[in-house]
Design a protein around this motif. Structure first.
Motif, PDB file in Angstrom:
ATOM      1  N   SER A 142       0.816  -1.212   0.000  1.00  0.00           N
ATOM      2  CA  SER A 142       0.000   0.000   0.000  1.00  0.00           C
ATOM      3  C   SER A 142       0.853   1.268   0.000  1.00  0.00           C
ATOM      4  O   SER A 142       0.341   2.370  -0.164  1.00  0.00           O
ATOM      5  CB  SER A 142      -0.905   0.014   1.237  1.00  0.00           C
ATOM      6  OG  SER A 142      -0.115  -0.009   2.430  1.00  0.00           O
ATOM      7  N   LYS A 143       2.170   1.110   0.154  1.00  0.00           N
ATOM      8  CA  LYS A 143       3.075   2.257   0.242  1.00  0.00           C
ATOM      9  C   LYS A 143       3.301   2.885  -1.137  1.00  0.00           C
ATOM     10  O   LYS A 143       3.523   2.182  -2.120  1.00  0.00           O
ATOM     11  CB  LYS A 143       4.418   1.817   0.834  1.00  0.00           C
ATOM     12  CG  LYS A 143       5.442   2.928   0.987  1.00  0.00           C
ATOM     13  CD  LYS A 143       5.059   3.921   2.055  1.00  0.00           C
ATOM     14  CE  LYS A 143       6.133   4.959   2.298  1.00  0.00           C
ATOM     15  NZ  LYS A 143       5.746   5.955   3.310  1.00  0.00           N
ATOM     16  N   GLN A 144       3.254   4.204  -1.199  1.00  0.00           N
ATOM     17  CA  GLN A 144       3.579   4.959  -2.411  1.00  0.00           C
ATOM     18  C   GLN A 144       4.439   6.162  -2.010  1.00  0.00           C
ATOM     19  O   GLN A 144       4.136   6.844  -1.035  1.00  0.00           O
ATOM     20  CB  GLN A 144       2.314   5.438  -3.125  1.00  0.00           C
ATOM     21  CG  GLN A 144       1.473   4.310  -3.710  1.00  0.00           C
ATOM     22  CD  GLN A 144       2.079   3.709  -4.966  1.00  0.00           C
ATOM     23  OE1 GLN A 144       1.990   4.265  -6.052  1.00  0.00           O
ATOM     24  NE2 GLN A 144       2.693   2.528  -4.820  1.00  0.00           N
ATOM     25  N   TYR A 145       5.495   6.400  -2.782  1.00  0.00           N
ATOM     26  CA  TYR A 145       6.429   7.494  -2.478  1.00  0.00           C
ATOM     27  C   TYR A 145       6.109   8.724  -3.320  1.00  0.00           C
ATOM     28  O   TYR A 145       5.747   8.623  -4.498  1.00  0.00           O
ATOM     29  CB  TYR A 145       7.867   7.032  -2.722  1.00  0.00           C
ATOM     30  CG  TYR A 145       8.351   6.053  -1.677  1.00  0.00           C
ATOM     31  CD1 TYR A 145       9.068   6.483  -0.569  1.00  0.00           C
ATOM     32  CD2 TYR A 145       8.067   4.695  -1.785  1.00  0.00           C
ATOM     33  CE1 TYR A 145       9.487   5.599   0.406  1.00  0.00           C
ATOM     34  CE2 TYR A 145       8.472   3.794  -0.825  1.00  0.00           C
ATOM     35  CZ  TYR A 145       9.184   4.251   0.277  1.00  0.00           C
ATOM     36  OH  TYR A 145       9.595   3.366   1.250  1.00  0.00           O
ATOM     37  N   LYS A 146       6.268   9.888  -2.698  1.00  0.00           N
ATOM     38  CA  LYS A 146       5.954  11.161  -3.360  1.00  0.00           C
ATOM     39  C   LYS A 146       7.161  12.093  -3.432  1.00  0.00           C
ATOM     40  O   LYS A 146       7.091  13.128  -4.110  1.00  0.00           O
ATOM     41  CB  LYS A 146       4.818  11.866  -2.609  1.00  0.00           C
ATOM     42  CG  LYS A 146       3.527  11.074  -2.532  1.00  0.00           C
ATOM     43  CD  LYS A 146       2.489  11.807  -1.703  1.00  0.00           C
ATOM     44  CE  LYS A 146       1.204  10.985  -1.571  1.00  0.00           C
ATOM     45  NZ  LYS A 146       0.201  11.665  -0.722  1.00  0.00           N
ATOM     46  N   ASN A 147       8.235  11.746  -2.723  1.00  0.00           N
ATOM     47  CA  ASN A 147       9.389  12.647  -2.635  1.00  0.00           C
ATOM     48  C   ASN A 147      10.645  11.953  -3.145  1.00  0.00           C
ATOM     49  O   ASN A 147      10.799  10.738  -3.020  1.00  0.00           O
ATOM     50  CB  ASN A 147       9.600  13.107  -1.188  1.00  0.00           C
ATOM     51  CG  ASN A 147       8.339  13.706  -0.586  1.00  0.00           C
ATOM     52  OD1 ASN A 147       7.637  14.456  -1.248  1.00  0.00           O
ATOM     53  ND2 ASN A 147       8.046  13.349   0.648  1.00  0.00           N
ATOM     54  N   LEU A 148      11.576  12.753  -3.680  1.00  0.00           N
ATOM     55  CA  LEU A 148      12.767  12.175  -4.286  1.00  0.00           C
ATOM     56  C   LEU A 148      13.956  13.123  -4.156  1.00  0.00           C
ATOM     57  O   LEU A 148      13.818  14.337  -4.313  1.00  0.00           O
ATOM     58  CB  LEU A 148      12.494  11.873  -5.762  1.00  0.00           C
ATOM     59  CG  LEU A 148      13.628  11.319  -6.616  1.00  0.00           C
ATOM     60  CD1 LEU A 148      13.082  10.283  -7.602  1.00  0.00           C
ATOM     61  CD2 LEU A 148      14.332  12.426  -7.393  1.00  0.00           C
ATOM     62  N   LEU A 149      15.114  12.532  -3.869  1.00  0.00           N
ATOM     63  CA  LEU A 149      16.393  13.237  -3.914  1.00  0.00           C
ATOM     64  C   LEU A 149      17.196  12.637  -5.055  1.00  0.00           C
ATOM     65  O   LEU A 149      17.487  11.438  -5.044  1.00  0.00           O
ATOM     66  CB  LEU A 149      17.152  13.082  -2.590  1.00  0.00           C
ATOM     67  CG  LEU A 149      18.609  13.555  -2.570  1.00  0.00           C
ATOM     68  CD1 LEU A 149      18.699  15.064  -2.806  1.00  0.00           C
ATOM     69  CD2 LEU A 149      19.296  13.185  -1.257  1.00  0.00           C
ATOM     70  N   GLY A 150      17.513  13.437  -6.049  1.00  0.00           N
ATOM     71  CA  GLY A 150      18.319  12.970  -7.169  1.00  0.00           C
ATOM     72  C   GLY A 150      19.726  13.524  -7.065  1.00  0.00           C
ATOM     73  O   GLY A 150      19.903  14.706  -6.767  1.00  0.00           O
ATOM     74  N   ILE A 151      20.733  12.682  -7.271  1.00  0.00           N
ATOM     75  CA  ILE A 151      22.115  13.152  -7.250  1.00  0.00           C
ATOM     76  C   ILE A 151      22.831  12.666  -8.508  1.00  0.00           C
ATOM     77  O   ILE A 151      22.542  11.590  -9.027  1.00  0.00           O
ATOM     78  CB  ILE A 151      22.883  12.695  -5.986  1.00  0.00           C
ATOM     79  CG1 ILE A 151      22.962  11.171  -5.913  1.00  0.00           C
ATOM     80  CG2 ILE A 151      22.250  13.262  -4.730  1.00  0.00           C
ATOM     81  CD1 ILE A 151      23.886  10.663  -4.814  1.00  0.00           C
ATOM     82  N   THR A 152      23.727  13.489  -9.005  1.00  0.00           N
ATOM     83  CA  THR A 152      24.535  13.127 -10.175  1.00  0.00           C
ATOM     84  C   THR A 152      25.998  13.143  -9.793  1.00  0.00           C
ATOM     85  O   THR A 152      26.469  14.048  -9.102  1.00  0.00           O
ATOM     86  CB  THR A 152      24.290  14.098 -11.341  1.00  0.00           C
ATOM     87  OG1 THR A 152      24.559  15.444 -10.927  1.00  0.00           O
ATOM     88  CG2 THR A 152      22.847  14.006 -11.823  1.00  0.00           C
ATOM     89  N   MET A 153      26.704  12.116 -10.254  1.00  0.00           N
ATOM     90  CA  MET A 153      28.128  11.959  -9.968  1.00  0.00           C
ATOM     91  C   MET A 153      28.899  11.990 -11.278  1.00  0.00           C
ATOM     92  O   MET A 153      28.775  11.076 -12.100  1.00  0.00           O
ATOM     93  CB  MET A 153      28.384  10.619  -9.268  1.00  0.00           C
ATOM     94  CG  MET A 153      27.624  10.403  -7.986  1.00  0.00           C
ATOM     95  SD  MET A 153      27.843   8.694  -7.400  1.00  0.00           S
ATOM     96  CE  MET A 153      26.968   8.766  -5.829  1.00  0.00           C
ATOM     97  N   GLY A 154      29.665  13.041 -11.466  1.00  0.00           N
ATOM     98  CA  GLY A 154      30.429  13.171 -12.701  1.00  0.00           C
ATOM     99  C   GLY A 154      31.552  14.156 -12.496  1.00  0.00           C
ATOM    100  O   GLY A 154      32.336  14.025 -11.556  1.00  0.00           O
ATOM    101  N   THR A 155      31.632  15.166 -13.356  1.00  0.00           N
ATOM    102  CA  THR A 155      32.614  16.231 -13.169  1.00  0.00           C
ATOM    103  C   THR A 155      32.446  16.855 -11.797  1.00  0.00           C
ATOM    104  O   THR A 155      33.410  17.216 -11.133  1.00  0.00           O
ATOM    105  CB  THR A 155      32.464  17.303 -14.264  1.00  0.00           C
ATOM    106  OG1 THR A 155      32.592  16.681 -15.541  1.00  0.00           O
ATOM    107  CG2 THR A 155      33.519  18.379 -14.110  1.00  0.00           C
TER     108      THR A 155
END
Length: 363
Positions: A142-155
């Motif tokens: 029944s769990k649904q997520y609404k929030n997100l942390l996006g990270i990028t690893m590069g330069t």
């Protein structure tokens, strides 16, 4: 969201070497991309190239686009479309009104943001978040997520935050900026010194004593045993990056409380990065009294691991009675978060984020 939208937005992937132009409609790329050299050292030629690229894309379209939306490096005043002094674009000095310039050229609304923000937004709208929620629903949770942390690893070490489908840009355009957070190993240093291409190269050199100039891809190949070199040092370089990233992400999750999705070129080494990252995030913190608490209130799962993913998807809610009633309500006992690598790819996530951001702003 926006997958059935008929409006078209022109976008740009702005690199220090090349510009890649395209157009998106209904979350789908509808033209063949146009690639032009960026001419980052000459402002006039650079601006003319941007105009040329968008003109070429517009000529391919059946209908007039509703906006231009793209990621461009900072520092910048994104709200007003002003680009500041950029290390990789020496022509941009003293503030260049790129957004207003393109608005005058095309007569269209222009939206500019950083790639970390648009990556996170693309993953929240059409990537990791709906993918994970779909798997949870299929598993009977029944769990649904609404929030997100996006990270990028590069330069560098980019980041973006989405709360309930709303991109957190912040009052100064700095929302989600993780790069300048404290470094796990030296709080006087920024986190990016430990989460970047230069960090992988530096740590491999320190651990191996080998001063050969290597790329992260070559260091990964050494870790995989496909290239000669110090395999333990190569694995250690990616594991240290994972620990530094995990330190910053854990601090951020105490505020954001959502799913974590990773992109960028270095994320391809996730088999070495993620276990160290999740281990760091699963640490403890103490009190003066001696009491010990989990670093995060939620349990962290490596969603690239079959075992972790299976446990994450399990519905551990129970029904509890409402006092004085014969009714029951669901109670989620276990608090969970997961870390996953982008399945749609960083570039596509950024483009979808640019598209969605433009349409939301127009709405």
């Amino acid at each position: 969201m926006f997958s059935n939208d008929s409006r078209t937005v022109m976008t740009l992937d702005a690199g220090g070497t090349n510009f890649v132009f395209t157009a998106i409609q209904g979350n789908q790329e509808i033209v063949n991309p146009v690639v032009l050299p960026s001419h980052s050292g000459n402002l006039y030629v650079c601006l003319e190239t941007i105009v040329e690229g968008f003109n070429m894309i517009e000529k391919m379209l059946d209908d007039r686009p509703v906006a231009i939306s793209f990621a461009f490096p900072g520092p910048a005043d994104y709200e007003n479309g002003i680009i500041g002094d950029l290390p990789n674009f020496p022509a941009f000095r003293g503030g260049v009104a790129l957004g207003p310039y393109l608005n005058e050229k095309f007569g269209l609304p222009v939206f500019i943001n950083n790639d970390g923000n648009l990556f996170a937004y693309g993953e929240a709208i059409a990537g990791a978040l709906p993918e994970i929620n779909g798997k949870l629903k299929k598993a009977g949770s029944s769990k649904q997520y609404k929030n997100l942390l996006g990270i990028t690893m590069g330069t560098g070490f980019g980041g973006g935050v989405v709360i309930n489908n709303i991109l957190l840009t912040g009052d100064n355009g700095c929302g989600g900026d993780v790069w300048c957070s404290a470094n796990k190993y030296n709080n006087g240093l920024i986190a990016e010194e430990g989460v970047s291409i230069r960090a992988v190269k530096r740590v491999y050199h320190e651990l191996s004593g080998d001063d050969t100039e290597l790329t992260p891809k070559e260091i990964y190949d050494i870790a995989e045993g496909e290239l000669s070199g110090d395999r333990n040092a190569a694995i250690g370089a990616f594991e240290e990056l994972g620990r530094v990233a995990g330190f910053t992400v854990a601090e951020s999750l105490n505020i954001v409380d959502g799913i974590v999705v990773i992109g960028g070129g270095i994320s391809k080494a996730y088999k070495y990065i993620l276990p160290a990252m999740v281990d760091e995030m699963s640490g403890t913190r103490g009190m003066i009294s001696g009491n010990i608490f989990p670093r995060l209130q939620m349990k962290v799962y490596n969603l690239m691991s079959d075992a972790d993913r299976k446990e994450f998807l399990q519905d551990e809610s129970v029904l509890v009675p409402i006092p004085g009633s014969d009714k029951e309500v669901s109670y989620n006992i276990e608090k969970k978060t997961g870390v996953v690598v982008s399945s749609i790819g960083t570039s596509r996530a950024v483009a979808l984020g640019a598209y969605a951001y433009a349409l939301r702003m127009l709405n």
